[in-house]
Design a protein around this motif. Sequence first.
Motif, PDB file in Angstrom:
ATOM      1  N   ILE A 122       0.829  -1.200   0.000  1.00 52.14           N
ATOM      2  CA  ILE A 122       0.000   0.000   0.000  1.00 52.14           C
ATOM      3  C   ILE A 122       0.859   1.243   0.000  1.00 52.14           C
ATOM      4  O   ILE A 122       1.723   1.402   0.864  1.00 52.14           O
ATOM      5  N   PHE A 123       0.585   2.155  -0.949  1.00 48.46           N
ATOM      6  CA  PHE A 123       1.223   3.469  -0.917  1.00 48.46           C
ATOM      7  C   PHE A 123       0.328   4.459  -0.183  1.00 48.46           C
ATOM      8  O   PHE A 123       0.779   5.193   0.690  1.00 48.46           O
ATOM      9  N   ALA A 152     -12.025  -0.480   0.107  1.00 44.21           N
ATOM     10  CA  ALA A 152     -10.998   0.554   0.126  1.00 44.21           C
ATOM     11  C   ALA A 152     -10.495   0.815  -1.286  1.00 44.21           C
ATOM     12  O   ALA A 152     -10.298  -0.132  -2.059  1.00 44.21           O
ATOM     13  N   ASN A 153     -10.293   2.071  -1.593  1.00 43.69           N
ATOM     14  CA  ASN A 153      -9.682   2.474  -2.851  1.00 43.69           C
ATOM     15  C   ASN A 153      -8.208   2.753  -2.564  1.00 43.69           C
ATOM     16  O   ASN A 153      -7.895   3.698  -1.833  1.00 43.69           O
ATOM     17  N   ILE A 154      -7.339   1.925  -3.117  1.00 44.03           N
ATOM     18  CA  ILE A 154      -5.935   1.918  -2.701  1.00 44.03           C
ATOM     19  C   ILE A 154      -4.996   2.168  -3.864  1.00 44.03           C
ATOM     20  O   ILE A 154      -5.155   1.584  -4.948  1.00 44.03           O
ATOM     21  N   LEU A 155      -4.037   3.053  -3.616  1.00 43.44           N
ATOM     22  CA  LEU A 155      -2.922   3.259  -4.549  1.00 43.44           C
ATOM     23  C   LEU A 155      -1.786   2.363  -4.068  1.00 43.44           C
ATOM     24  O   LEU A 155      -1.289   2.526  -2.952  1.00 43.44           O
ATOM     25  N   THR A 156      -1.384   1.420  -4.920  1.00 38.09           N
ATOM     26  CA  THR A 156      -0.350   0.477  -4.500  1.00 38.09           C
ATOM     27  C   THR A 156       1.038   1.104  -4.648  1.00 38.09           C
ATOM     28  O   THR A 156       1.203   2.174  -5.242  1.00 38.09           O
ATOM     29  N   ILE A 157       2.004   0.413  -4.109  1.00 35.69           N
ATOM     30  CA  ILE A 157       3.383   0.874  -4.200  1.00 35.69           C
ATOM     31  C   ILE A 157       3.815   0.988  -5.659  1.00 35.69           C
ATOM     32  O   ILE A 157       4.630   1.832  -6.014  1.00 35.69           O
ATOM     33  N   ALA A 158       3.221   0.158  -6.518  1.00 36.71           N
ATOM     34  CA  ALA A 158       3.521   0.221  -7.945  1.00 36.71           C
ATOM     35  C   ALA A 158       2.784   1.366  -8.640  1.00 36.71           C
ATOM     36  O   ALA A 158       2.851   1.497  -9.870  1.00 36.71           O
ATOM     37  N   ARG A 159       2.060   2.179  -7.827  1.00 32.66           N
ATOM     38  CA  ARG A 159       1.335   3.348  -8.323  1.00 32.66           C
ATOM     39  C   ARG A 159       0.173   2.953  -9.231  1.00 32.66           C
ATOM     40  O   ARG A 159      -0.182   3.696 -10.150  1.00 32.66           O
ATOM     41  N   SER A 160      -0.406   1.815  -8.955  1.00 28.37           N
ATOM     42  CA  SER A 160      -1.649   1.418  -9.606  1.00 28.37           C
ATOM     43  C   SER A 160      -2.776   1.535  -8.581  1.00 28.37           C
ATOM     44  O   SER A 160      -2.588   1.202  -7.415  1.00 28.37           O
ATOM     45  N   ARG A 161      -3.942   1.981  -9.046  1.00 25.63           N
ATOM     46  CA  ARG A 161      -5.074   2.182  -8.128  1.00 25.63           C
ATOM     47  C   ARG A 161      -6.133   1.118  -8.372  1.00 25.63           C
ATOM     48  O   ARG A 161      -6.537   0.875  -9.520  1.00 25.63           O
ATOM     49  N   PHE A 162      -6.575   0.508  -7.303  1.00 24.23           N
ATOM     50  CA  PHE A 162      -7.582  -0.554  -7.384  1.00 24.23           C
ATOM     51  C   PHE A 162      -8.607  -0.393  -6.262  1.00 24.23           C
ATOM     52  O   PHE A 162      -8.334   0.231  -5.235  1.00 24.23           O
TER      53      PHE A 162
END
Length: 120
Positions: free
Chosen positions: A28-29, A97-107
């Motif tokens: 998680i970012f 939850a709407n999450i921006l991952t460490i890879a900078r992808s949002r899911f």
Amino acid sequence: QVQLVESGGGLVQAGGSLRLSCAASGNIFSIDDMAWYRQAPGKQREFVARIGSAGSTNYADSVKGRFTISRDNRKNTVYLQVNSLKPEDTAVYYCYANILTIARSRFNFWGQGTQVTVSS
């Protein structure tokens, strides 16, 4: 990999209270909106409450004044305090939850659900 894990559901008498928790973990970012939905037997999943990253909240009319959503951004956790429970609140409660991952992808991510049963 991101996971949402709910806890806190159970069986309670009408008028009682519970506190639901949902912890997000993994790559998680940042987390934007977090929310709770519920699905009763034979019904569609419905919105319960939402909280933004800065703390703004929205509630379904059916739970206003009885449910309170909150979050701890340091713990990536969202809570739902449910008071004055009614039998019609019986459902499986799902965390979102709407999450921006460490890879900078949002899911959008969902938890596995926690059962809340209110007896009359």
